[in-house]
Design an enzyme around this catalytic site. Structure first.
Site, PDB file in Angstrom:
ATOM      1  N   ASP A  41      -1.780   6.611   6.390  1.00  0.00           N
ATOM      2  CA  ASP A  41      -2.822   5.723   5.891  1.00  0.00           C
ATOM      3  C   ASP A  41      -3.145   4.759   7.031  1.00  0.00           C
ATOM      4  O   ASP A  41      -2.333   3.904   7.372  1.00  0.00           O
ATOM      5  CB  ASP A  41      -2.300   4.976   4.653  1.00  0.00           C
ATOM      6  CG  ASP A  41      -3.271   3.927   4.137  1.00  0.00           C
ATOM      7  OD1 ASP A  41      -4.363   3.753   4.721  1.00  0.00           O
ATOM      8  OD2 ASP A  41      -2.938   3.265   3.124  1.00  0.00           O
ATOM      9  N   TRP A  66       0.831  -1.215   0.000  1.00  0.00           N
ATOM     10  CA  TRP A  66       0.000   0.000   0.000  1.00  0.00           C
ATOM     11  C   TRP A  66       0.854   1.248   0.000  1.00  0.00           C
ATOM     12  O   TRP A  66       0.561   2.222  -0.690  1.00  0.00           O
ATOM     13  CB  TRP A  66      -0.984  -0.007   1.171  1.00  0.00           C
ATOM     14  CG  TRP A  66      -1.982  -1.117   1.063  1.00  0.00           C
ATOM     15  CD1 TRP A  66      -2.131  -2.162   1.933  1.00  0.00           C
ATOM     16  CD2 TRP A  66      -2.937  -1.336   0.016  1.00  0.00           C
ATOM     17  NE1 TRP A  66      -3.127  -2.994   1.492  1.00  0.00           N
ATOM     18  CE2 TRP A  66      -3.632  -2.521   0.319  1.00  0.00           C
ATOM     19  CE3 TRP A  66      -3.262  -0.645  -1.156  1.00  0.00           C
ATOM     20  CZ2 TRP A  66      -4.645  -3.036  -0.488  1.00  0.00           C
ATOM     21  CZ3 TRP A  66      -4.279  -1.154  -1.979  1.00  0.00           C
ATOM     22  CH2 TRP A  66      -4.946  -2.340  -1.629  1.00  0.00           C
ATOM     23  N   LYS A 118     -12.231  -2.013   6.499  1.00  0.00           N
ATOM     24  CA  LYS A 118     -11.479  -2.932   7.343  1.00  0.00           C
ATOM     25  C   LYS A 118     -12.005  -2.869   8.769  1.00  0.00           C
ATOM     26  O   LYS A 118     -12.416  -3.870   9.321  1.00  0.00           O
ATOM     27  CB  LYS A 118      -9.988  -2.580   7.334  1.00  0.00           C
ATOM     28  CG  LYS A 118      -9.122  -3.174   6.228  1.00  0.00           C
ATOM     29  CD  LYS A 118      -9.442  -2.756   4.861  1.00  0.00           C
ATOM     30  CE  LYS A 118      -8.570  -3.353   3.791  1.00  0.00           C
ATOM     31  NZ  LYS A 118      -7.755  -2.361   3.094  1.00  0.00           N
TER      32      LYS A 118
HETATM   33  C1  LIG Z   1      -7.156  -1.883   1.885  1.00  0.00           C
HETATM   34  C2  LIG Z   1      -6.122  -0.842   2.015  1.00  0.00           C
HETATM   35  C3  LIG Z   1      -5.981   0.191   1.071  1.00  0.00           C
HETATM   36  C4  LIG Z   1      -6.835   0.282  -0.168  1.00  0.00           C
HETATM   37  O1  LIG Z   1      -8.097   0.673   0.106  1.00  0.00           O
HETATM   38  P1  LIG Z   1      -9.184   0.888  -1.062  1.00  0.00           P
HETATM   39  O2  LIG Z   1     -10.395   1.232  -0.330  1.00  0.00           O
HETATM   40  O3  LIG Z   1      -9.264  -0.401  -1.810  1.00  0.00           O
HETATM   41  O4  LIG Z   1      -8.670   1.984  -1.924  1.00  0.00           O
HETATM   42  C5  LIG Z   1      -5.017   1.138   1.310  1.00  0.00           C
HETATM   43  N1  LIG Z   1      -4.217   1.098   2.382  1.00  0.00           N
HETATM   44  C6  LIG Z   1      -4.312   0.122   3.310  1.00  0.00           C
HETATM   45  C7  LIG Z   1      -3.408   0.128   4.503  1.00  0.00           C
HETATM   46  C8  LIG Z   1      -5.266  -0.877   3.153  1.00  0.00           C
HETATM   47  O5  LIG Z   1      -5.369  -1.853   4.073  1.00  0.00           O
END
Ligand SMILES: *Cc1c(COP(=O)(O)O)cnc(C)c1O
Length: 358
Positions: free
Chosen positions: A171, A101, A195
């Protein structure tokens, strides 16, 4: 048979939240209308957005100079919106590379400005969180991924910004609201909901207003934080249902006693699982001990020639679902987000013991 969903995302929701959806999907707050069909300009939905914002402000003790936004496009869109809004032409940003990511975030930033990779754990297949960072003096911000969903690592202590004017961007898609947080340590935090705080379709962004650059480039309106702030996240039709589910999830967190309680439950679950992985000779965890994620536990067979699918079948017959590891790591991954009950983790460790006796 009770099923436990260990999926990394979309991931399991609290039972209470599913029950609310079941009820209010058809009759929202006794309006006689489904939450699916109510206008975002109605008082019902304006109130809902205000309520969610206020709940998140209280849970995370967000200071008043920060804005809360509910945006579409997932965390992936934030990979672009962050540099587009926070950098001017020719500016540089630090990125710490800790997994797939963060690599994607780096690649999007490269389309906008210069990137300094301040630290990376790539050469060891992202099995740890780098502790020493080589941040640049000119960098506008330092970007981190607080929890690496795929590789199973998590920051336990966040790095400091190097110069006074710099700030951290994080993030937090896979560990937001899993523990208390000092929002003041960050300029901007973003997290896709699917998540730990709801379903796919809405992304939480918390940002300090003064970090937005008066960019000379004119951004498309939908990519411009200023426009979303001005319109209270309702510049276009927002993902109403996703915010509804998120708000129910926030209520559930409050009911459990807030972030301290959540953190202590998460610690208990993670300890149970990692203890089993460490003590059971059949399995091993490839992640450096102090960086192990409380959200995504990655483990493999100690003997890698063993057939993963046999254990996965064994588990799914016991209702333990979606334990296959990500293809870049192999083996197994148990995502034990806030909504995973402790009983699910107990059943998993029991299955691991039974399997090792076979
Ligand atoms: C799942 C995830 C993403 C991507 O998220 P999307 O909603 O598919 O854009 C980005 N960063 C992390 C840490 C993730 O777990």
């Amino acid at each position: 048979m009770t099923k436990y969903n260990f999926s990394a995302g979309p991931a399991c929701l609290p039972k209470d939240v599913i029950l609310s959806i079941n009820k209010e999907a058809f009759n929202y707050k006794n309006s006689g209308m489904s939450v699916f069909e109510i206008s975002h300009r109605s008082e019902y939905i304006m109130d809902l957005f205000e309520e969610s914002t206020s709940r998140i402000q209280t849970l995370l003790k967000i200071p008043s100079n920060y804005k809360v936004l509910w945006l579409p496009g997932g965390a992936s869109l934030q990979f672009s919106m962050v540099p587009l809004n926070l950098m001017n032409k020719g500016d540089k940003a630090d990125y710490i590379e800790t997994g797939s990511w963060s690599t994607k975030a780096i690649n999007e930033c490269l389309k906008v400005g210069e990137v300094n990779i301040a630290a990376s754990s790539k050469s060891s297949n992202f099995s740890y969180i780098p502790k020493n960072c080589n941040q640049s003096n000119e960098s506008i911000y330092t970007h981190i991924t607080s929890n690496n969903t795929i590789y199973g690592t998590q920051y336990k202590k966040f790095p400091d910004g190097i110069n006074k004017n710099s700030f951290l961007v994080a993030d937090m898609s896979s560990d937001i609201l899993s523990r208390p947080l000092n929002v003041n340590d960050f300029g901007l935090i973003y997290a896709g909901a699917q998540k730990n705080i709801g379903i796919a379709g809405v992304t939480l962004v918390i940002l300090r207003e003064d970090i937005i650059q008066s960019s000379h480039q004119t951004l498309p309106s939908m990519l411009d934080y200023k426009i979303h702030i001005k319109n209270d996240s309702m510049y276009n039709t927002p993902p109403v249902f996703c915010v509804y589910v998120l708000n129910e999830t926030l209520k559930w967190i409050n009911k459990l006693g807030g972030l301290e309680s959540i953190q202590s439950m998460n610690n208990t679950k993670a300890e149970l699982l990692y203890n089993e992985i460490d003590e059971n000779k059949l399995f091993r965890c490839p992640v450096s001990h102090e960086d192990r994620s409380n959200m995504n536990a990655v483990f493999t067979f100690s003997d890698q020639s063993k057939n993963d699918n046999d254990f996965l079948d064994f588990c799914s017959k016991k209702g333990l679902m979606t334990l296959k590891g990500h293809r870049s790591v192999g083996g197994f991954r148990a995502s034990i987000y806030n909504a995973m009950p402790i009983q699910g983790v107990k059943e998993l460790t029991k299955a691991m013991r039974e399997y090792s006796k076979k």
